[in-house]
Design a protein around this motif. Structure first.
Motif, short mmCIF file in Angstrom:
data_model
loop_
_atom_site.label_atom_id
_atom_site.label_comp_id
_atom_site.label_asym_id
_atom_site.label_seq_id
_atom_site.Cartn_x
_atom_site.Cartn_y
_atom_site.Cartn_z
N SER A 179 0.84 -1.20 0.00
CA SER A 179 0.00 0.00 0.00
C SER A 179 0.88 1.25 0.00
O SER A 179 0.61 2.21 -0.75
CB SER A 179 -0.90 0.04 1.24
N TRP A 180 1.90 1.26 0.84
CA TRP A 180 2.78 2.43 0.97
C TRP A 180 3.51 2.70 -0.36
O TRP A 180 3.56 3.84 -0.84
CB TRP A 180 3.76 2.15 2.10
N ALA A 181 4.04 1.64 -0.96
CA ALA A 181 4.85 1.82 -2.17
C ALA A 181 3.98 2.05 -3.41
O ALA A 181 4.32 2.87 -4.27
CB ALA A 181 5.75 0.60 -2.38
N LEU A 182 2.86 1.33 -3.50
CA LEU A 182 2.09 1.33 -4.76
C LEU A 182 0.76 2.06 -4.64
O LEU A 182 0.07 2.25 -5.65
CB LEU A 182 1.87 -0.11 -5.24
N GLY A 183 0.35 2.46 -3.41
CA GLY A 183 -0.85 3.28 -3.24
C GLY A 183 -2.06 2.52 -2.74
O GLY A 183 -2.14 1.29 -2.87
N THR A 184 -3.03 3.27 -2.16
CA THR A 184 -4.29 2.69 -1.71
C THR A 184 -5.34 2.91 -2.80
O THR A 184 -5.19 3.77 -3.67
CB THR A 184 -4.75 3.33 -0.38
N GLU A 185 -6.43 2.16 -2.72
CA GLU A 185 -7.48 2.17 -3.75
C GLU A 185 -8.50 3.27 -3.52
O GLU A 185 -9.09 3.33 -2.43
CB GLU A 185 -8.25 0.85 -3.69
N GLY A 186 -8.76 4.10 -4.50
CA GLY A 186 -9.88 5.06 -4.47
C GLY A 186 -10.00 5.82 -3.17
O GLY A 186 -9.03 6.40 -2.69
N ASP A 187 -11.22 5.79 -2.58
CA ASP A 187 -11.46 6.49 -1.32
C ASP A 187 -11.15 5.63 -0.10
O ASP A 187 -11.31 6.08 1.03
CB ASP A 187 -12.94 6.90 -1.22
N ASP A 188 -10.75 4.41 -0.34
CA ASP A 188 -10.48 3.52 0.80
C ASP A 188 -9.18 3.96 1.49
O ASP A 188 -8.42 4.79 0.97
CB ASP A 188 -10.36 2.07 0.30
N TRP A 189 -8.98 3.43 2.67
CA TRP A 189 -7.73 3.71 3.39
C TRP A 189 -7.26 2.46 4.09
O TRP A 189 -7.95 1.43 4.07
CB TRP A 189 -7.91 4.88 4.34
N VAL A 190 -6.07 2.53 4.69
CA VAL A 190 -5.52 1.41 5.47
C VAL A 190 -5.07 1.94 6.83
O VAL A 190 -4.98 3.16 7.02
CB VAL A 190 -4.32 0.74 4.75
N SER A 191 -4.82 1.04 7.78
CA SER A 191 -4.31 1.46 9.09
C SER A 191 -2.80 1.31 9.11
O SER A 191 -2.28 0.25 8.75
CB SER A 191 -4.91 0.59 10.20
N MET A 192 -2.11 2.37 9.51
CA MET A 192 -0.65 2.32 9.61
C MET A 192 -0.23 3.05 10.89
O MET A 192 -0.76 4.12 11.19
CB MET A 192 0.00 3.06 8.42
N GLY A 193 0.72 2.47 11.60
CA GLY A 193 1.33 3.18 12.72
C GLY A 193 2.31 4.18 12.14
O GLY A 193 3.30 3.78 11.52
N VAL A 194 2.00 5.47 12.25
CA VAL A 194 2.85 6.50 11.63
C VAL A 194 3.15 7.62 12.64
O VAL A 194 2.50 7.73 13.68
CB VAL A 194 2.19 7.13 10.37
N TYR A 195 4.09 8.44 12.26
CA TYR A 195 4.54 9.57 13.09
C TYR A 195 3.38 10.56 13.25
O TYR A 195 2.88 11.11 12.27
CB TYR A 195 5.71 10.22 12.35
N SER A 196 2.96 10.76 14.48
CA SER A 196 1.81 11.65 14.71
C SER A 196 2.22 13.11 14.55
O SER A 196 3.20 13.56 15.15
CB SER A 196 1.25 11.44 16.13
N ASP A 197 1.41 13.82 13.73
CA ASP A 197 1.63 15.26 13.56
C ASP A 197 0.65 16.05 14.43
O ASP A 197 0.45 17.24 14.23
CB ASP A 197 1.46 15.64 12.09
N GLY A 198 0.00 15.36 15.37
CA GLY A 198 -1.00 16.01 16.22
C GLY A 198 -2.42 15.85 15.70
O GLY A 198 -3.37 16.33 16.32
#
Ligand code: NAX
Length: 326
Positions: free
Chosen positions: A251-270
């Motif tokens: 998903s990160w390298a090739l992208g997510t589909e349309g309006d869908d999303w995925v769950s990722m532990g990422v750096y919080s920007d607040g």
């Protein structure tokens, strides 16, 4: 054909490693047109087993596999690496307190963070799978100050996939009908799988189930699924964890589909009021090799309380290893 990219897998001689490496080499992670050089990192006593894995990789004659390197030296293991899957970690031993576990892993991930900082590609994408995954990712990131903090992520995709299947079973549908699932927070028993934003065939998932099932069945089942697997199998999740790692990186390298999303532990920007700098699982969309936190998820009082409880656990984990944060 594209130029090969380097993919480092730590803990490559372990059970997740064994379920993961062959799929990376087959093209499942980065696509059918992307050759890979696999760099396998494990500790010295595992080197012989690692040679066996290398032999099996060679024996598959994967067209996309451009090389396999085995090492017990993090500096060699992360040299020029484009993608790193940090799977190797110290398991909890008998009598080991949570704090001891955090510290033992902090020692491993601070060394690996420094090696990444000194030797890896500046655009490296890092996924931490080894537990406690979010805090291990934080330690790795903080020990690699020359690399963008957005390049360090933790895996909650297995929880995400578990949640998708549970709601599909409950509603008599399949995972193909489920979108917009979110796991908020820590990859631990405080994680919050959210059915208010998830959809089944475009309808809010929460409207298709009763609140008691959501609170007393769905949430604990997803939170405790890892323990249920250990009880049934006598070993922790391996193939499903490897599959989730493939999905996260893809998903990160090739992208997510349309309006869908995925769950990722990422750096919080607040975002959503979550403390800045934590590695926290959010709903993310990916495009052009980058992720963004989805900003318009609906948060009610119930969700807010659950999101804060798992945030609090991550703050406590961060504070317990503060001296190793670089
Ligand atoms: P194994 O014990 O089978 O393998 C771990 C491997 O890591 C071993 O080969 C070991 O020698 C190696 N290792 C230990 N220290 C190392 C170091 N400093 N450098 C390089 N390699 C090192 O465990 P496995 O079942 O493969 O699980 C690996 C990790 O994934 C564990 O921490 C586990 O808790 C975690 N998990 C995370 C999940 C997630 O969703 N984030 C789910 C599955 C899994 O439980």
């Amino acid at each position: 054909m594209k130029q090969p990219v380097r993919v480092t897998v730590t803990g490559a001689a372990g059970q997740i490693g064994y379920a993961l490496l062959f799929r990376i080499a087959s093209g499942a992670m980065l696509g059918d047109d992307q050759p890979v050089i696999l760099k396998l990192l494990d500790i010295t006593p595992a080197l012989e087993a690692l040679e066996g894995v290398r032999m099996e990789l060679e024996d598959c004659a994967f067209p996309l596999l451009a090389g396999v390197e085995c090492t017990d030296d993090p500096n060699t293991g992360f040299k020029d690496t484009d993608y790193a899957l940090l799977v190797g970690a110290r398991p909890r031993g008998p009598g080991m307190e949570r704090k001891d576990l955090l510290e033992a892993n902090a020692a491993i991930f601070s060394v690996q963070g420094k090696a990444i900082n000194d030797h890896a590609s500046r655009n490296i994408k890092v996924l931490v799978v080894g537990n406690p995954a979010n805090t291990n990712a934080l330690i790795t990131q903080r020990n690699a100050p020359d690399i963008d903090p957005r390049n360090f992520t933790a895996m909650t995709r297995l929880d995400h996939n578990r949640a998708m299947t549970q709601i599909a079973i409950k509603t008599g549908t399949t995972v193909n009908d489920v979108t917009n699932m979110t796991i908020w927070g820590n990859h631990s028993a405080t994680q919050y799988p959210d059915l208010f934003n998830a959809k089944v065939n475009g309808q809010a998932a929460i409207d298709l189930v009763d609140q008691a099932w959501f609170e007393e069945d769905f949430i604990p089942t997803v939170q405790q699924r890892g323990a249920a697997i250990i009880k049934a199998r006598g070993a922790s999740s391996a193939a499903s964890a490897a599959n989730a790692a493939i999905g996260h990186m893809r998903s990160w390298a090739l992208g997510t589909e349309g309006d869908d999303w995925v769950s990722m532990g990422v750096y919080s920007d607040g975002s959503y009021g979550i403390a800045e700098g934590l590695i926290y699982s959010f709903p993310c969309r990916c495009c052009n090799g980058d992720w963004v936190i989805v900003q318009d998820a609906d948060i009610n009082d119930f969700s807010r309380a659950k999101m804060q409880a798992t945030e609090q656990e991550l703050i406590e984990e961060r504070d317990a290893v503060a001296h190793l944060l670089g």
